[in-house]
Structure formats: C-alpha cells, structure tokens
Design an enzyme around this catalytic site. Structure first.
Site, mmCIF file in Angstrom:
data_model
loop_
_atom_site.group_PDB
_atom_site.id
_atom_site.type_symbol
_atom_site.label_atom_id
_atom_site.label_comp_id
_atom_site.label_asym_id
_atom_site.label_seq_id
_atom_site.Cartn_x
_atom_site.Cartn_y
_atom_site.Cartn_z
ATOM 1 C CE1 TYR A 41 -4.320 1.219 -0.030
ATOM 2 C CE2 TYR A 41 -3.500 2.790 1.591
ATOM 3 C CZ TYR A 41 -4.473 2.387 0.700
ATOM 4 O OH TYR A 41 -5.610 3.149 0.529
ATOM 5 C CD GLN A 44 2.348 3.019 -9.493
ATOM 6 O OE1 GLN A 44 1.212 2.721 -9.837
ATOM 7 N NE2 GLN A 44 3.035 4.010 -10.063
ATOM 8 C CB SER A 69 0.323 0.943 4.690
ATOM 9 O OG SER A 69 1.549 1.536 4.341
ATOM 10 C CD GLU A 100 13.988 -3.362 -3.032
ATOM 11 O OE1 GLU A 100 13.966 -2.379 -2.258
ATOM 12 O OE2 GLU A 100 13.756 -3.282 -4.263
ATOM 13 C CG HIS A 124 9.381 -3.085 -13.051
ATOM 14 N ND1 HIS A 124 9.711 -2.834 -14.371
ATOM 15 C CD2 HIS A 124 10.562 -3.129 -12.379
ATOM 16 C CE1 HIS A 124 11.025 -2.734 -14.480
ATOM 17 N NE2 HIS A 124 11.559 -2.920 -13.293
ATOM 18 C CG ASP A 207 11.064 0.999 -15.986
ATOM 19 O OD1 ASP A 207 10.362 2.003 -16.165
ATOM 20 O OD2 ASP A 207 11.430 0.618 -14.860
ATOM 21 C CD GLU A 211 13.783 2.643 -13.333
ATOM 22 O OE1 GLU A 211 12.588 2.479 -13.059
ATOM 23 O OE2 GLU A 211 14.681 1.814 -13.020
ATOM 24 C CD GLU A 243 20.439 30.113 -14.499
ATOM 25 O OE1 GLU A 243 20.222 29.487 -15.565
ATOM 26 O OE2 GLU A 243 19.823 31.153 -14.195
#
Length: 348
Positions: A41, A44, A69, A100, A124, A207, A211, A243
């Site tokens: 939870y 995502q 959660s 992991e 994923h 992906d 990254e 900057e």
C-alpha cells in the site's frame, strides 16, 4: 493505443450490461465479479486499490500485521488482510511491493494462496523477466504498468483523466489474460490516457535503461556536475542551484507537452543555438558508448544479479551511497531555497 472502449471493466465487476462494459465482450456471456488483492500500500498500491474500488471492483489489501499502512488503508474504506489470506481470497493478485522483496514475499506468503485459474500481476517486469518469481502453470501472469507515480495515477483518476500505461502477458493459462489485464488497466484509469501492449522483457529492459542512463542516473549526474562546475568557478551556490536544478522542470514540462522541437521553439534563440552547438560536447560519443554498455548490462542480466546480490547482502553499499548523496552541498542549498517556496507541493 488502446482506450476505454477496448476494455471491459465488467470482467472484474461482473456488471455485463452496465457502465463498466466495453466493446470487446468477455470470456463468458454471464459472469460474477472478481476479487483483486493489492499486495502493498505504497505509492502505486494505494492508487491501484482506491481507483479499483471507485470503479466498482471488489478489492482487498494484503499487508503484514505490523505494516504502518494498515490503518490508513482501513480508514480509506478498504479491507485489509494478512498476505496469505488476501492472496487466497482473490482471483487476481497484484504485487506492488519493491522489486527486491518480491521473491521472499511470493515464496513465503503468496504462492500457496494463488490457485489454478487465478491471475498473478505486476506493475514492472523485473521479477518475472529475471526469474525472481516463477509462477506455476495454470496461472495467468500479466502486467499493468502506469507510466507515472502513484500519486499522479490517483489524482488524474479523480480528475476524470488517466495516466497512460503498458500491458503485457507472460503466461496465458486461461486464454483470457489479455482481456483481464485490459479490464484492470481500465479500472485504474490507464485506458483513459491510452495503453500500449508490450512484453515483460521489453518493458523491463527499457525501463531500467531509461532510469539509469537518462531519467535518474543520467539526469542526476548532469545536474550535479553542472552545479559543481559553477560553484567551483566561484559562482553563488544558490544561483547554481536555480540554473542547474530548479529550472529543469521548466524545460521538462515544455518537452513533455511539445517534444524537443516544441521546447526549442519556446526558448530563446540564444538558448536554442547553445543547445545545438554545445549539447553534443557534453553527451558525446564516449557518453553514447557508456549508454550501450549500460544497456548490455541490463540485457545480459548483469545489473539484475548485482542488485539482487546487494539486497541479499543487506543493502550496505546502497544505504551508504544514499547517505553520501543526501549530504552533498546541492541538497543543503536546495533544502534552504525550497523552504521559501510556498508554491511547491510538499505532500509527497
């Protein structure tokens, strides 16, 4: 691109003729609703669970009893169950935990609860592509991957729009895995923004490359190097921060909305000329060769093995690098400047 009309939410809600039905029909002319277990939870997890619930899908959330959660999910009207019980009760199990921990959690607490004919899902492809999770035959394996962080998936859903996403099927035991994945994508709002079909391999490798070489690793190092170059030359660190870091959002927003050409149209001629004549001196042939090396490490599984070994060793190097980066000058300067920026959203 696949949109709302290409997906049948009724496959999840059991509402054949209601507003959830799409153009594709379904595996059966009459069907009951399905229960979806969201495992985790976090960013995502909360977005998927709440969006599905608001779409009329029966949702349970799988968490360990000690999870911080659990109370939050319960207060938001969701049924919270221990991991194994959640998996046993559900027809579809979506794992939304960090990569992991997938192997340990799946083997110890989920595998026995996933019955033949059910679906195992991911956002994923890492764990399936690199063999960290090996589902049994007779179980559908699919992916629905929103291309945005969880808070954005939730916010855009509430606003009536949606974050685009990807779907993929690694194992189609039922013959209906694609339709169910599309229904899930519709339930969380992705088909509002548009969905692209891909594979677990392609999603995972692109992906990770994005990254490492561009979005996180490449951009972070570019910002840090630019900041340090200006500071080392005697310029005010606050000016260097503005900057080289703060204004990145302005340029990225233009690129996001209009592409590279549109961004260049919107900036000054001076900036555009500097882009053409100096950018390739920073991102040169050497940089591109390093990008190819990084991609090869991903495709060969070298990076995955390294990251898996790092986690099994207790993340000592990972935690050290995290602490070192948090202690850099650019972070101290940025924290001070951002404390005066009331317009920034600090809720996440």
């Amino acid at each position: 691109m696949l949109y709302d009309n290409d997906a049948d939410l009724g496959l999840l809600t059991g509402d054949v003729d209601g507003p959830g039905s799409g153009a594709t029909g379904g595996p059966a002319s009459a069907r009951g609703g399905k229960t979806v277990a969201i495992i985790g939870y976090g960013s995502q997890g909360h977005a998927h669970a709440l969006n599905l619930k608001d779409s009329g899908v029966q949702v349970v959330v799988g968490l360990r009893p000690e999870s911080a959660s659990a109370q939050q999910a319960s207060e938001q009207g969701l049924t919270v169950l221990p991991l194994t019980e959640a998996a046993s009760r559900a027809d579809i199990v979506m794992i939304l935990l960090p990569d992991e921990v997938h192997r340990e959690v799946y083997e110890r607490e989920l595998a026995d609860g996933i019955a033949q004919g059910n679906m195992l899902m991911f956002a994923h492809g890492f764990s399936i592509h690199y063999g960290e999770v090996t589902p049994p035959e007779g179980v559908d394996v699919a992916m629905v991957a929103p291309k945005g962080p969880g808070h954005l998936v939730r916010r855009q859903f509430l606003e009536g729009s949606g974050v685009p996403g990807l779907i993929a099927v690694a194992q189609d035991a039922s013959g209906h895995a694609r339709e169910l994945a599309l229904a899930y994508a519709k339930g969380i709002g992705c088909t509002r923004g548009g969905v692209i079909e891909t594979s677990f391999r392609e999603e995972t490798e692109t992906d990770l490359f994005g990254e490492q070489a561009v979005l996180c690793g490449g951009l972070s190092e570019l910002i840090q190097a630019g900041f340090e170059t200006l500071v080392d030359a005697g310029y005010d660190p606050q000016m260097a921060y503005f900057e080289c870091l703060h204004e990145v959002k302005l340029i990225v927003d233009l690129i996001y909305e209009k592409g590279l050409a549109g961004m260049r149209y919107s900036i000054s001629n001076t900036a555009e000329y500097g882009d053409y004549t100096r950018g390739a001196r920073v991102i040169d042939a050497h940089t591109r060769a390093k990008m190819r090396e990084i991609l090869q490490e991903i495709r060969s599984g070298e990076f995955a093995r390294e990251w898996i070994a790092e986690n099994r060793a207790g993340q000592e190097s990972f935690k050290r690098m995290r602490a070192e980066q948090a202690a850099t000058q650019i972070e101290a300067v940025g924290a001070e400047l951002r404390s005066h920026m009331d317009f920034l959203d600090s809720s996440f």
